[in-house]
Scaffold this motif. Structure first.
Motif, mmCIF file in Angstrom:
data_model
loop_
_atom_site.group_PDB
_atom_site.id
_atom_site.type_symbol
_atom_site.label_atom_id
_atom_site.label_comp_id
_atom_site.label_asym_id
_atom_site.label_seq_id
_atom_site.Cartn_x
_atom_site.Cartn_y
_atom_site.Cartn_z
ATOM 1 N N ASP A 68 0.835 -1.207 0.000
ATOM 2 C CA ASP A 68 0.000 0.000 0.000
ATOM 3 C C ASP A 68 0.871 1.259 0.000
ATOM 4 O OD1 ASP A 68 -2.300 -1.556 0.057
ATOM 5 O OD2 ASP A 68 -2.398 -1.552 2.243
ATOM 6 N N LEU A 69 1.993 1.203 0.753
ATOM 7 C CA LEU A 69 2.922 2.336 0.747
ATOM 8 C C LEU A 69 3.541 2.510 -0.627
ATOM 9 C CD1 LEU A 69 4.515 4.544 2.305
ATOM 10 C CD2 LEU A 69 6.232 2.784 2.803
ATOM 11 N N LEU A 70 3.899 1.414 -1.251
ATOM 12 C CA LEU A 70 4.476 1.469 -2.596
ATOM 13 C C LEU A 70 3.511 2.116 -3.580
ATOM 14 C CD1 LEU A 70 6.609 0.788 -4.687
ATOM 15 C CD2 LEU A 70 5.748 -1.577 -4.709
ATOM 16 N N LEU A 71 2.248 1.699 -3.540
ATOM 17 C CA LEU A 71 1.247 2.308 -4.420
ATOM 18 C C LEU A 71 1.100 3.799 -4.149
ATOM 19 C CD1 LEU A 71 -1.691 -0.252 -4.611
ATOM 20 C CD2 LEU A 71 -0.275 0.566 -6.499
ATOM 21 N N GLN A 72 1.137 4.161 -2.869
ATOM 22 C CA GLN A 72 0.996 5.560 -2.491
ATOM 23 C C GLN A 72 2.152 6.398 -3.034
ATOM 24 O OE1 GLN A 72 0.488 5.957 1.740
ATOM 25 N NE2 GLN A 72 -0.493 7.959 1.594
ATOM 26 N N ILE A 73 3.363 5.839 -2.979
ATOM 27 C CA ILE A 73 4.530 6.538 -3.524
ATOM 28 C C ILE A 73 4.385 6.722 -5.024
ATOM 29 C CG2 ILE A 73 7.020 6.377 -3.952
ATOM 30 C CD1 ILE A 73 7.215 4.776 -1.310
ATOM 31 N N ARG A 74 4.029 5.651 -5.716
ATOM 32 C CA ARG A 74 3.969 5.701 -7.178
ATOM 33 C C ARG A 74 2.841 6.600 -7.687
ATOM 34 N NH1 ARG A 74 8.612 4.614 -6.939
ATOM 35 N NH2 ARG A 74 9.490 2.546 -7.290
ATOM 36 N N ARG A 75 1.810 6.787 -6.877
ATOM 37 C CA ARG A 75 0.684 7.619 -7.304
ATOM 38 C C ARG A 75 0.843 9.077 -6.905
ATOM 39 N NH1 ARG A 75 -4.101 3.347 -5.537
ATOM 40 N NH2 ARG A 75 -3.878 1.952 -7.340
ATOM 41 N N THR A 76 1.968 9.411 -6.276
ATOM 42 C CA THR A 76 2.199 10.779 -5.837
ATOM 43 C C THR A 76 2.227 11.728 -7.027
ATOM 44 O OG1 THR A 76 3.467 10.071 -3.897
ATOM 45 C CG2 THR A 76 3.831 12.317 -4.667
ATOM 46 N N ARG A 77 1.593 12.865 -6.861
ATOM 47 C CA ARG A 77 1.644 13.920 -7.863
ATOM 48 C C ARG A 77 1.995 15.225 -7.161
ATOM 49 N NH1 ARG A 77 1.758 10.120 -10.375
ATOM 50 N NH2 ARG A 77 0.504 9.430 -12.150
ATOM 51 N N ASN A 78 2.666 16.109 -7.872
ATOM 52 C CA ASN A 78 3.007 17.406 -7.281
ATOM 53 C C ASN A 78 1.748 18.116 -6.824
ATOM 54 O OD1 ASN A 78 5.738 17.086 -7.746
ATOM 55 N ND2 ASN A 78 5.638 18.007 -9.785
ATOM 56 N N SER A 79 1.842 18.720 -5.656
ATOM 57 C CA SER A 79 0.669 19.376 -5.085
ATOM 58 C C SER A 79 1.104 20.597 -4.307
ATOM 59 C CB SER A 79 -0.072 18.408 -4.161
ATOM 60 O OG SER A 79 -1.043 19.085 -3.400
ATOM 61 N N ALA A 80 0.274 21.619 -4.320
ATOM 62 C CA ALA A 80 0.559 22.816 -3.528
ATOM 63 C C ALA A 80 0.206 22.611 -2.064
ATOM 64 C CB ALA A 80 -0.221 24.012 -4.090
ATOM 65 N N GLY A 81 -0.358 21.452 -1.747
ATOM 66 C CA GLY A 81 -0.808 21.209 -0.384
ATOM 67 C C GLY A 81 0.293 20.860 0.587
ATOM 68 N N GLY A 82 1.519 20.639 0.138
ATOM 69 C CA GLY A 82 2.619 20.311 1.038
ATOM 70 C C GLY A 82 3.594 19.362 0.378
ATOM 71 N N PRO A 83 4.707 19.074 1.048
ATOM 72 C CA PRO A 83 5.724 18.210 0.456
ATOM 73 C C PRO A 83 5.236 16.780 0.302
ATOM 74 C CG PRO A 83 6.219 18.657 2.766
ATOM 75 C CD PRO A 83 5.058 19.542 2.398
ATOM 76 N N LEU A 84 5.638 16.155 -0.802
ATOM 77 C CA LEU A 84 5.288 14.770 -1.086
ATOM 78 C C LEU A 84 6.540 14.044 -1.567
ATOM 79 C CD1 LEU A 84 1.916 15.261 -2.982
ATOM 80 C CD2 LEU A 84 2.195 14.265 -0.707
ATOM 81 N N PRO A 85 6.585 12.720 -1.412
ATOM 82 C CA PRO A 85 7.760 11.982 -1.888
ATOM 83 C C PRO A 85 7.850 11.967 -3.400
ATOM 84 C CG PRO A 85 6.070 10.484 -1.073
ATOM 85 C CD PRO A 85 5.612 11.863 -0.715
ATOM 86 N N ASP A 86 9.064 11.746 -3.896
ATOM 87 C CA ASP A 86 9.291 11.640 -5.328
ATOM 88 C C ASP A 86 8.740 10.300 -5.815
ATOM 89 O OD1 ASP A 86 10.219 11.426 -7.908
ATOM 90 O OD2 ASP A 86 12.308 11.818 -7.421
ATOM 91 N N PRO A 87 7.792 10.288 -6.748
ATOM 92 C CA PRO A 87 7.210 9.017 -7.213
ATOM 93 C C PRO A 87 8.212 8.135 -7.947
ATOM 94 C CG PRO A 87 6.441 10.838 -8.565
ATOM 95 C CD PRO A 87 7.169 11.454 -7.409
ATOM 96 N N GLN A 88 9.356 8.711 -8.346
ATOM 97 C CA GLN A 88 10.381 7.945 -9.047
ATOM 98 C C GLN A 88 11.389 7.291 -8.104
ATOM 99 O OE1 GLN A 88 9.980 7.559 -12.324
ATOM 100 N NE2 GLN A 88 8.184 8.873 -12.140
ATOM 101 N N THR A 89 11.228 7.480 -6.804
ATOM 102 C CA THR A 89 12.174 6.911 -5.841
ATOM 103 C C THR A 89 12.273 5.398 -6.014
ATOM 104 O OG1 THR A 89 11.622 8.626 -4.228
ATOM 105 C CG2 THR A 89 12.738 6.668 -3.393
ATOM 106 N N PRO A 90 13.471 4.857 -6.211
ATOM 107 C CA PRO A 90 13.604 3.395 -6.339
ATOM 108 C C PRO A 90 13.158 2.688 -5.065
ATOM 109 C CG PRO A 90 15.599 4.512 -7.078
ATOM 110 C CD PRO A 90 14.756 5.543 -6.403
#
Length: 231
Positions: free
Chosen positions: A61-83
């Motif tokens: 579930d964490l992996l899916l959450q990382i891969r579905r990350t999109r840039n947002s003005a709502g705050g910092p998010l992880p890089d979806p390309q992180t290996p």
């Protein structure tokens, strides 16, 4: 390089962190999905080592959450390309296929050999940096991340672990300026006490060992290695 270990077995997490730190990595560990997501939103990590069976849910579930990350003005998010390298006791072929289909870059079954783990880590880090060759070459320098060696004009240059990592970071970002804050975030983990001039000291040592002209300073911004010297 900055590594996040997501593992709820404290013994395994501590052992991995200690071993990888001895090999020159900056390593942080989280034992839950919630703490891992907070960490990924707070710090830049070069690689995630992810267990699947966590106390508060499935690592997938964490992996899916990382891969579905999109840039947002709502705050910092992880890089979806992180290996992400999954490390788990689930050893069925169907489990491996599922993990890779979720977006994992590699899948390693426990128990595993630490040398194999590091070899897979290096391959993922190399791929993320856009390199096919295992060695980096720049002018008369040859850097071998696997052997942790640096040759200058054919002669071995002894570097401290963080000097080696800093050189690697700057070489993989040739032509791009990295700020002191960016470099600190990639060189140190949460437990490290970082002096205000730590990066400057490492740069000074690298210049003394490898030549004053190798690492350039953009005053008030950061450090870089010019791209045009790349072999």
């Amino acid at each position: 390089m900055r590594i996040l270990v997501v593992e709820d077995d404290a013994g395994i997490a501590l052992g991995l962190r200690a071993n990888l730190q001895q090999r020159g990595y900056a390593v942080d560990a989280c034992g839950s999905l919630a703490s891992a997501w907070t960490a990924l939103c707070s710090e830049p990590f070069d690689l995630v080592l992810l267990d699947l069976g966590l106390a508060d849910g499935d690592g997938g579930d964490l992996l899916l959450q990382i891969r579905r990350t999109r840039n947002s003005a709502g705050g910092p998010l992880p890089d979806p390309q992180t290996p992400v390298l999954i490390m788990t006791a689930r050893d069925q072929v169907a489990d491996r296929i599922s993990g890779l289909n979720l977006g994992a870059d590699d899948y390693l079954v426990k128990p595993f050999d630490l040398d194999e783990l590091e070899a897979r880590m290096r391959a993922l880090l190399r791929r993320a940096a856009g390199r096919a060759h295992p060695r980096l070459m720049h002018g008369d320098l040859v850097i071998d991340p696997a052997a942790h060696t640096v040759l200058r004009a054919g002669q071995t240059v002894d570097l401290a672990p963080r000097e080696f990592t800093l050189l690697l970071l700057l070489l993989e970002s040739r032509g791009r300026v990295l700020s002191r804050q960016q470099l600190e975030a990639r060189l140190y983990n949460w437990q490290d006490a970082v002096g205000s001039n730590a990066i400057e000291v490492h740069v000074h040592h690298l210049r003394r060992k490898l030549g004053e002209s190798l690492i350039q300073t953009m005053r008030g911004v950061g450090y870089f290695i010019p791209r045009d010297e790349c072999a």
